[in-house]
Write an enzyme that holds these catalytic residues in place. Structure first.
Site, PDB file in Angstrom:
ATOM      1  N   HIS A 192       2.135  -2.099  -9.008  1.00 48.34           N
ATOM      2  CA  HIS A 192       0.797  -2.854  -9.626  1.00 48.34           C
ATOM      3  C   HIS A 192       0.703  -1.896 -10.927  1.00 48.34           C
ATOM      4  O   HIS A 192      -0.433  -1.770 -11.158  1.00 48.34           O
ATOM      5  CB  HIS A 192      -0.378  -2.619  -8.780  1.00 48.34           C
ATOM      6  CG  HIS A 192      -0.293  -3.326  -7.242  1.00 48.34           C
ATOM      7  ND1 HIS A 192      -0.323  -4.754  -7.278  1.00 48.34           N
ATOM      8  CD2 HIS A 192      -0.053  -2.880  -6.111  1.00 48.34           C
ATOM      9  CE1 HIS A 192      -0.190  -5.130  -6.156  1.00 48.34           C
ATOM     10  NE2 HIS A 192       0.250  -3.765  -5.534  1.00 48.34           N
ATOM     11  N   TYR A 245      -2.046   5.576  -0.698  1.00 49.63           N
ATOM     12  CA  TYR A 245      -2.657   5.560  -1.783  1.00 49.63           C
ATOM     13  C   TYR A 245      -3.488   6.637  -2.387  1.00 49.63           C
ATOM     14  O   TYR A 245      -3.356   6.953  -3.679  1.00 49.63           O
ATOM     15  CB  TYR A 245      -3.937   4.358  -1.621  1.00 49.63           C
ATOM     16  CG  TYR A 245      -3.244   3.069  -1.692  1.00 49.63           C
ATOM     17  CD1 TYR A 245      -2.265   2.533  -0.910  1.00 49.63           C
ATOM     18  CD2 TYR A 245      -3.549   2.171  -2.661  1.00 49.63           C
ATOM     19  CE1 TYR A 245      -1.551   1.253  -0.968  1.00 49.63           C
ATOM     20  CE2 TYR A 245      -3.237   0.679  -2.828  1.00 49.63           C
ATOM     21  CZ  TYR A 245      -2.190   0.329  -1.981  1.00 49.63           C
ATOM     22  OH  TYR A 245      -1.551  -0.807  -2.094  1.00 49.63           O
TER      23      TYR A 245
END
Length: 479
Positions: free
Chosen positions: A53, A343
């Site tokens: 991303h 994450y």
């Protein structure tokens, strides 16, 4: 003594002798601490790009509750019709680098950071309601398969198709990705799905499995996607431009937020495992013999304005599925469990150990950053032995092995496309696949055809026929 004037980066002059041995060990830089500071800041102004991303765009908006969901949740942000919560949203491509074209066939991301009274709540979504894998140990290989060739730095479809052929649970998302949803594209028209099962917990400890998603009120815009792909060589930023220009025109894009709910005691009786993120929660589209999991409207998310400084306000945001609020718990989904660690770890590498304190201050929502009163955690009500045995599947040796649902879901998707979107939509799937498969070696092409035949014989035969017509002579086997 002759001298010249050297200029610092800010334009201030500094006399520097042109000759003289006594000055050989003294430089302009050493004599100008301000220049040292300017250069050191410049050397450090960039941060590592996201592992996935990397390319993104963002905006600010708000979420408003439009429907009563107090019977299924104890989440303060969702209690009270009309309640509004500020948010920041980052859209993104997935596999390629920060400078890549937005129009490539790729999964797209939609990450929402909600600044609630109980702290930050992140919704980390994709524009496709399932994922390629259910075993988190395969994630690095999945990402590497979508990256450029490590030797040539060129696009490498062979690595991608090799991964699909060796990991059949990815067939469902692969079929979906090669429809026009893979390039349908501006950020305003795409929907977002959290994909994973979560738990919404009530004050008495009872809870439900839930999946929520954001349905775009603008989309889908397949025509825009086709135009974008045709213009890709000349315009790699079309989606970002479309988002910002629409906001400047006062056209505020919105999404309807919906939730699907399953009682934990009913979950083992479904014809698939909702903890398997490579499958979607049926909304009545497909498969026809799997129970529909109805949707309920929750609220509306509307974007209002773009950032003043994208790098500081959006690029430095740290999203994570682990950013939860009171009343929300993660499910046992192995991919979700892995993301709870991965994450924050990735964000610490990218932004430093203090990343969790930055978002609210940068975006102007510091007042909502810390809960005013923190509710105590509620012990979850225990479930039956049947449910416990069902959950244990995710830790079994068979979890990462192919099973019949890995073929059933893509097979039913393929069969449903003419009904859901029209025959031409299904035809374009064949064309899109053939364009990709035609770029790989002949032995791997044969492997792809055999793998697709496990989904549907007509899918495999149609892709093979068109692919072999597209193969350039150098790629054809010599007699």
């Amino acid at each position: 003594m002759a001298s010249q004037v050297s200029l610092t980066a800010q334009g201030s002059g500094l006399s520097a002798p042109l000759n003289g041995p006594e000055h050989l060990t003294s430089t302009t830089v050493e004599n100008d601490p301000r220049l040292l500071d300017i250069l050191s800041r410049f050397n450090r102004e960039k941060i590592p790009e996201r592992a996935v991303h990397a390319r993104g765009a963002g905006a600010y908006g708000e979420f408003e509750v439009t429907h009563d969901v107090s019977d299924i949740c104890d989440i303060d942000m969702l209690l009270g019709i009309g309640k509004k919560t500020p948010c920041a949203v980052r859209f993104s491509t997935t596999a390629l680098e920060r400078g890549s074209a937005e129009s490539v066939r790729d999964v797209k991301g939609m990450a929402i950071k909600l600044f609630t009274g109980d702290g930050e709540w992140d919704w980390v979504c994709l524009n496709i309601p399932m994922f390629f894998i259910r075993d988190p140990s395969k994630f690095p290989d999945l990402v590497h398969a979508q990256r450029p060739d490590p030797a040539t730095n060129l696009a490498n479809p062979a690595a991608w198709w090799e991964f699909v052929c060796n990991n059949h649970e990815s067939l469902h998302m692969a079929v979906f990705l090669f429809t026009d949803f893979g390039t349908m594209f501006d950020y305003r028209s795409m929907s977002g799905y959290v994909s994973h099962a979560y738990k919404w917990v009530m004050p008495d400890g009872t809870w439900k499995y839930v999946h929520w998603f954001l349905a775009s009120d603008q989309g889908p815009n397949f025509e825009q996607g086709n135009q974008t792909r045709e213009a890709a060589p000349n315009d790699s930023e079309s989606a970002t431009r479309d988002l910002y220009q629409s906001l400047e025109r006062g056209e505020c894009p919105s999404w309807t937020v919906k939730v699907q709910v399953i009682d934990p005691e009913d979950a083992p009786r479904l014809a698939f495992n909702i903890l398997d993120v490579s499958k979607h929660w049926n909304l009545g589209n497909y498969p026809p013999d799997i129970p529909v999991i109805p949707e309920r409207c929750v609220g509306k998310l509307t974007l209002k304005k773009g950032p003043e400084n994208y790098f500081e306000e959006i690029e430095k945001l740290a999203f994570s599925p682990s950013h939860l609020v009171h009343g929300v718990e993660p499910s046992e989904d192995p991919m979700l469990q892995a993301r709870l660690f991965a994450y924050p770890d990735a964000q610490e590498h990218r932004l430093g150990p203090q990343f969790s304190d930055m978002a609210a201050k940068r975006t102007g929502h510091a007042a909502n950053d810390a809960p005013k009163t923190k509710k105590p955690a509620v012990p979850l009500q225990k479930q039956s032995r049947e449910h416990a045995e069902w959950v244990s599947q995710v830790t079994s040796s068979s979890w990462s092995q192919p099973n019949e649902t890995d073929y059933k879901f893509p097979r039913e998707l393929w069969a449903a496309l003419p009904r859901l979107r029209g025959e031409e939509f299904q035809n374009r799937l064949v064309v899109n696949m053939a364009e990709s498969v035609s770029q790989i070696p002949e032995d791997l092409r044969q492997k792809v055809y055999k793998t697709l035949a496990l989904v549907a014989e007509d899918l495999a035969s149609r892709v093979e026929s068109l692919t072999e017509e597209m193969v350039v002579p150098e790629q054809r086997p010599r007699l």
